[in-house]
Structures are given as C-alpha cells and as structure tokens.
Design an enzyme around this catalytic site. Structure first.
Site, mmCIF file in Angstrom:
data_model
loop_
_atom_site.group_PDB
_atom_site.id
_atom_site.type_symbol
_atom_site.label_atom_id
_atom_site.label_comp_id
_atom_site.label_asym_id
_atom_site.label_seq_id
_atom_site.Cartn_x
_atom_site.Cartn_y
_atom_site.Cartn_z
ATOM 1 C CE LYS A 90 -6.443 -72.193 13.313
ATOM 2 N NZ LYS A 90 -5.838 -71.310 13.415
ATOM 3 N NE ARG A 129 9.170 -81.525 26.110
ATOM 4 C CZ ARG A 129 7.888 -81.577 26.644
ATOM 5 N NH1 ARG A 129 6.941 -82.373 26.696
ATOM 6 N NH2 ARG A 129 8.068 -80.677 27.982
ATOM 7 C CE LYS A 160 3.244 -73.690 13.342
ATOM 8 N NZ LYS A 160 1.778 -73.269 13.263
ATOM 9 C CG HIS A 219 -24.337 -53.352 6.246
ATOM 10 N ND1 HIS A 219 -25.547 -52.338 6.456
ATOM 11 C CD2 HIS A 219 -24.821 -53.292 7.402
ATOM 12 C CE1 HIS A 219 -26.046 -50.939 7.110
ATOM 13 N NE2 HIS A 219 -25.251 -51.629 8.113
ATOM 14 C CB CYS A 268 13.578 -77.841 26.376
ATOM 15 S SG CYS A 268 13.971 -76.009 26.746
ATOM 16 C CG ASN A 284 10.959 -77.899 30.088
ATOM 17 O OD1 ASN A 284 10.896 -76.840 29.131
ATOM 18 N ND2 ASN A 284 10.094 -78.614 30.157
ATOM 19 N N GLY A 285 11.555 -74.691 31.474
ATOM 20 C CA GLY A 285 10.297 -73.950 32.315
ATOM 21 C C GLY A 285 11.351 -72.491 32.587
ATOM 22 C CD1 TRP A 308 10.010 -73.010 22.857
ATOM 23 C CD2 TRP A 308 10.500 -73.739 21.343
ATOM 24 N NE1 TRP A 308 9.032 -72.537 21.482
ATOM 25 C CE2 TRP A 308 9.165 -72.266 20.519
ATOM 26 C CE3 TRP A 308 11.049 -74.333 19.758
ATOM 27 C CZ2 TRP A 308 9.255 -72.435 19.799
ATOM 28 C CZ3 TRP A 308 10.885 -73.623 18.277
ATOM 29 C CH2 TRP A 308 10.186 -73.263 18.507
ATOM 30 C CD GLU A 319 -7.855 -67.750 14.464
ATOM 31 O OE1 GLU A 319 -6.884 -66.763 13.660
ATOM 32 O OE2 GLU A 319 -7.553 -69.430 14.410
ATOM 33 C CD GLU A 328 -5.378 -72.822 9.280
ATOM 34 O OE1 GLU A 328 -4.310 -72.921 8.574
ATOM 35 O OE2 GLU A 328 -5.693 -72.298 10.294
HETATM 36 C C1 F6R Z 1 -3.422 -70.286 10.677
HETATM 37 C C2 F6R Z 1 -1.968 -71.051 10.366
HETATM 38 C C3 F6R Z 1 -1.351 -68.471 9.443
HETATM 39 C C4 F6R Z 1 0.008 -68.703 10.268
HETATM 40 C C5 F6R Z 1 0.383 -67.181 9.549
HETATM 41 C C6 F6R Z 1 1.283 -66.194 9.925
HETATM 42 O O1 F6R Z 1 -3.580 -71.100 10.847
HETATM 43 O O2 F6R Z 1 -1.086 -70.431 11.519
HETATM 44 O O3 F6R Z 1 -2.430 -67.914 9.194
HETATM 45 O O4 F6R Z 1 -0.904 -67.665 12.392
HETATM 46 O O5 F6R Z 1 0.186 -67.927 8.650
HETATM 47 O O6 F6R Z 1 2.472 -66.775 10.603
HETATM 48 P P1 F6R Z 1 3.722 -66.470 11.843
HETATM 49 O O7 F6R Z 1 2.340 -66.284 13.410
HETATM 50 O O8 F6R Z 1 4.488 -67.612 12.041
HETATM 51 O O9 F6R Z 1 4.137 -65.091 11.420
#
Ligand code: F6R
Length: 615
Positions: free
Chosen positions: A488, A27, A610, A507, A2, A101-102, A75, A484, A491
């Site tokens: 990364k 935050r 996001k 294979h 927070c 916060n915490g 948060w 993963e 993207e």
């Molecule tokens: C990759 C990334 C996305 C999310 C995906 C699910 O770095 O951020 O692949 O993981 O869009 O998002 P959430 O977790 O918000 O359902």
C-alpha cells in the site's frame, strides 16, 4: 452495492432518473434500468452493461413521457449481469415495478411460495420476489405504503427497495433496512436515492431514512413510517456538498470512502452464507462434494493484494482442513510447470475478475484437470465465468486503484471457503463452523472501532512524509499483513517499503535498521499462541536497540509491548487467524494519509491501473 433513484414531480421523470443514475454509476455499472408511470400503465426498459447501453436502448425504443419513475444501476449479487436480471423487476401483470439494493436472504423460500401460488419468475435475482409480493399485498389493501410494510416484514437480510404501482401514478414508495436510502424534498417534487449525489442538482433539502422505515413519496411531501406502521420521526438536513463531493459521500477520495465502507462490506460478505440447518453455502458450486472430499492439495493463485489474501488463506485452510495449501503469484504459476491433477483444487482470488495473470493461471489449472474455485468481487466477470465454483465478495464497486475493502472481503471469503472445505470433508463440526462464523460476524464492529481511532495514525503518517523508507514486520498471519502494508505504501506514497517475516530479520534485513528508521510491527495476540507473541516482542527490542523508530500494532490490553513502542496503534482483540481483518486497516489509513501528505494522487497512483488485463 447498487444505485437507486425514484422521482415524483412535474418534470419528465425519465430525464431526472437518468441524470441521477449517471451520478450513481460509481455504485454499480453492470446493468441499468428504469420504469416510468405513464398513460395509466407502466413502461420499463433495462439493459446489461453500462448506463450507455440503456441510453441507446431508450434512443432506439423511447418510453412514453411520465412524471413518476424509478431507476437502478446494478452491481450484481444474485444472478449474473444480464438483461433479465437487470432491475426494475415487474410482477406478472406488469403493474408493479421494483428496484433493490442489498440481499434478501430468504428469497429462495419466498420464491418457492410464489411459484406454488402460480407466479412465474423471469430472473435469477432475489429482488423479483418483492415485485410479486407487493402486487399480492396491494391487491388486498390498495395502499402502496402498507403493501410495502407488509412485504418488508417478511424479508430477511439487507435491502433498500423502491417501487411504483400503475394504479398509483403519483406515488413512489421506498423502504430501508441496513442499506442506504435518502429522500430529497423539492418544491412540488420529491426524490429518493441511494445517496444525495443523485438529486443534488434539484434540491439540497434531504431526509435520511432510519432503519426499518418505509417512505411514501408524493409531489407535495413525504410520509415516513416504521415497518410496523407507526409514524416515524423525520430528521431533515441541508446538504452542503457539491455534486462531485456527494458522489464520494463527502470524502476527499474514493479510497477514504472505501476504507470507511469496510465494516459494511465485511458484514455483507457474510450475509446469507449459512442456511437454516446451519450449513455453509457458496454462490455457485459446480464441484460435487465427492470431488472436494478427494482433494489432496489446494493451490491459491492471485496477484498483488489478492495474493496477500491468499497467503493468509493458507493458514486457515491448513489449520481447519489439514489439506496442504500452496500460494502462488498467478504471473509465475504456469511457467514453472506446476504439479496439478484432478485432485488439486485451485482457488483464484481476484477483485476485478479480469486480471489476465490470474485468468491464465486458472486456465492452465483447468487444462490439467484441476477444479477452480473463484473468489471474486465482480459478478459475471471472466474469472468466475471460467471457474467451477464461485464465492462472490460483496464489497461493491471498488473505484480507487489501491484495493482496500475488496481485500477485507477476500479474507472473509477465504475463511468461508476454508470452513466450507472443512464442512464437506468433515474436519470441522457444525458447531465449530458456527462459532467461527459468529467470530466473523463480530469483525464488522471491530473494524468500525479501529476506524474511529485513526486520528493518531494519520498524524503519525503526516510526520513521516519526508522519510525515504518504511519497513513492516509480522509473524504468522501478520506476515502477509506486513507485505500488504508495504505494498500500500509503495503504490500510494511511492516510498521504499518492504515487508518481512519478523523471524527473517536476523538473516539479513536487520542490516537495514538505522537511526530513526520507521518500522511497523504487527503483533499477534498474546492469548492463544503466546510463543509467537513473545518472539515478536523480542524482535521489537532487537530493532529498537539498533535505533529503529517502532510503530507497533497490538491488541487492546497487550501491555507487554508498551515499553518498546515509540508509537502504539491499538486494535480490538480477535481470534488469531482473523486478526488480519483488523490489523490491515491502520496500514491502509497510514498509506493513504502519507500519500496525501506527499501530494500524491490517491485514487489513481502513477503507472497503475485498476484492472490489469495484460500479462
Ligand atoms: C493493490 C492492488 C493490486 C491488485 C492486483 C490484483 O492495491 O489493488 O495489487 O490487488 O492487481 O487485482 P484483482 O484482485 O482485480 O485480480
């Protein structure tokens, strides 16, 4: 996580506090509030939603003007994002206001004690107990700093607290344990905040509070003591960041900051999960233990990075509970008419809690009579609201589009859920659960050690900026880590990157190997399942013989990989199932640095958002 602001000086406190909160909104932004000392009393306002809602409330119902005040942008952890749960929290007489916060781990017993003494608590938060305890202690000692010290000595967990008392109109007190709090020293005014971004427009002279310290803030200076009352050494420094860098804690990107926050995010996600009797507890479980004992199948649904967390969860769930576990991309789930019934437990993993594919999958599961358990980072979001049980990850807001700290906390949460199922169903003994939780508690330090050794990884990433393809290989829990790592890189660096199960190489994918092709290999520990380790060492030899440039991530002390690694990245030894918590970190750093070297926008990669709220 927070944002907290405190102010005492000659300016209108409300203006200073609101401007500070704006700079701290990154935050947390699910509710906000302020308290101002004015006319011998306390005036407070708080509102669920973004800071703009609070601004509107203050426009509709202005507060009196005062020169001492505190504020908070939240948060949520304990209690959803509602007006009542927003900070500040006041005691029953409305003389004390506190922001926090915490996580206060022992709040439930403190709350019970307060109720016995006749206090009425109005929220579901862990914070509110502090306002009541401070009021009690202050009425006995009439010293706000001493009252704070006495209260802090009774609290367990991680907390930053900032409080004001109407009887002390020129004083703000703050306290800190395992959570950030910085003091700003101005000319005839003093500030407190979660980070310097909140007050950098007023002063660049700062003091960082140490662990277990209390600060008393007055216009003409500050006094710092330990929780035991002894005077503390004060370390002042000059802030040389500008305001926008300060918001990112001096990092160039939110992603870098979020990668660096992982040790804390992992530790926070573990806080308070084991009760004094040694039993695991989740946040909200509306599924009777009898129903969980009858579960005959677990299905994990998630997207992207959260899906990779689910793939890793499968290993832990099946190993610790012996319940079959399927992991499915949420976007595919309902279209294949999955076999679900009331004995299926569906686990929905989502950082944002708003991903439409995951939401539709969980709705479909509930229509079939299955119970849904959400693992989510955003308190009060749609996915946990529509689920039967919730375990919140405590990563704090993730601003960068590419998920990093949320992923690590999703893994911790998955392990906890697997252990919880083992506990309820009796497939794991209490001492076995405690042993795994102890191992998990050590991971935070291990992640920190990984972060401290990342310079060669950054250098390597920069040297590969001109490449077109990078492959990633892993086995067992290292396979989802490879996926993963590839995600990364795609993207962020916009490169062709693919993750494979190392055993699949022969294979087909081995045909891709050509001279100097970078291949990242995640090597399992040589201890424990040595057969896995030996197999992957053979895979490394196979690709190297065909010209690949091998980038090997291996446990400290694993010497067998040395002859076959063109680049060796060391990670601390961990139990096999927990290894993704450390092996993922270099891959995040690698992708971030490679993207930067290619001139890409790290926090907001092209074409991405996001929170994906469309199917
Ligand atoms: C990759 C990334 C996305 C999310 C995906 C699910 O770095 O951020 O692949 O993981 O869009 O998002 P959430 O977790 O918000 O359902």
């Amino acid at each position: 996580m927070c944002g907290i602001v405190g102010y005492v000086g000659a300016q209108a406190a409300l203006d200073v506090v609101m401007a500070g909160l704006k700079r701290l909104e990154y935050r947390g932004y699910d509710s906000a509030g302020v308290a101002i000392l004015a006319d011998g009393g306390m005036a407070a306002a708080k509102k669920a939603g973004k800071l703009a809602n609070l601004e509107k409330e203050l426009g509709d119902r202005p507060l009196p003007t005062g020169t001492t005040g505190i504020g908070h942008t939240r948060w949520a952890t304990h209690g959803g994002p509602t007006d009542a749960n927003a900070h500040p929290h006041l005691d029953n007489a409305g003389r004390v206001a506190v922001v926090h916060n915490g996580i206060i781990e022992n709040f439930a017993c403190l709350r019970a004690e307060l109720a016995e003494r006749g206090h009425t608590l109005a929220s579901e938060t862990d914070t509110e107990v502090v306002a009541h305890l401070l009021a009690e202690e202050y009425s006995a000692c009439a010293d706000p700093a001493e009252a704070m010290r006495l209260v802090c000595r009774r609290l367990e967990g991680a907390f930053t607290l900032v409080a004001v008392h109407a009887d002390e109109p020129d004083v703000v007190v703050g306290a800190r344990r395992n959570s950030p709090l910085v003091v700003g020293v101005g000319d005839g005014e003093s500030f407190l905040a979660s980070d310097v971004a909140a007050f950098i427009a007023h002063t660049r002279s700062a003091i960082e509070l140490g662990q277990d310290q209390v600060v008393e803030l007055r216009r003409d200076g500050v006094t710092v003591t330990g929780f035991d009352g002894r005077p503390a050494e004060v370390r002042s420094y000059h802030v040389d960041w500008d305001a926008s860098a300060a918001e990112m804690g001096g990092y160039d990107y939110f992603m870098l900051k979020e990668i660096a926050e992982q040790p804390k995010a992992v530790a926070d996600t573990l806080l308070g999960r084991i009760d004094p009797a040694g039993s695991l507890t989740l946040d909200e479980v509306r599924i009777p233990p009898g129903v969980l004992r009858e579960v005959d199948k677990v299905v994990v649904v998630a997207c992207g990075t959260a899906f990779h967390a689910g793939l890793i969860a499968k290993y832990a769930i099946e190993h610790w509970t012996r319940i079959p576990c399927e992991v499915e991309l949420a976007s595919e789930f309902r279209y294949r008419d999955p076999i679900l019934d009331p004995r299926s437990l569906v686990i929905a993993i989502s950082q944002s809690g708003e991903t439409m594919d995951t939401l539709m999958a969980l709705r479909h599961a509930r229509e079939q009579g299955s119970r849904v358990l959400a693992i989510c980072n955003t308190n009060g979001s749609t996915i946990p609201r529509e689920s039967d049980a919730v375990l919140y990850t405590r990563a704090g807001p993730e601003v960068a589009v590419a998920s990093t700290k949320a992923f690590l906390t999703q893994l911790v949460a998955c392990y906890l859920v697997a252990l919880y199922l083992g506990q309820v169903r009796g497939t794991k003994w209490g001492d076995e659960i405690r042993a795994v939780v102890r191992d998990l508690a050590e991971i935070s330090g291990a992640v920190q050690r990984v972060l401290e050794t990342m310079e060669p990884v950054r250098e390597l990433a920069r040297s590969l900026a001109g490449k077109g393809t990078v492959l990633f290989l892993g086995r067992h829990v290292g396979y989802p880590v490879a996926l993963e790592g590839a995600l990364k890189l795609k993207e962020l660096a916009y490169m062709h990157a693919e993750g494979f199960a190392a055993g699949e190489l022969k294979h087909g994918p081995i045909a891709l190997i050509e001279e100097d092709l970078p291949v990242v290999v995640v090597v399992p520990s040589p201890r424990g399942r040595s057969v896995l380790h030996d197999k992957i060492v053979s895979n490394i030899q196979e690709i190297r013989a065909r010209g690949a440039r091998t980038i090997v991530i291996a446990e400290e002390g694993d010497e067998t990989v040395v002859p076959y690694a063109d680049h060796l990245i060391r990670v601390p030894a961990t139990p096999t199932l927990l290894q993704p918590l450390v092996t993922t970190v270099p891959l995040q750093v690698f992708a971030c640095e490679l993207a930067t070297a290619r001139g890409n926008e790290v926090d907001q990669p092209r074409n991405l958002a996001k929170s994906v709220t469309v199917e």
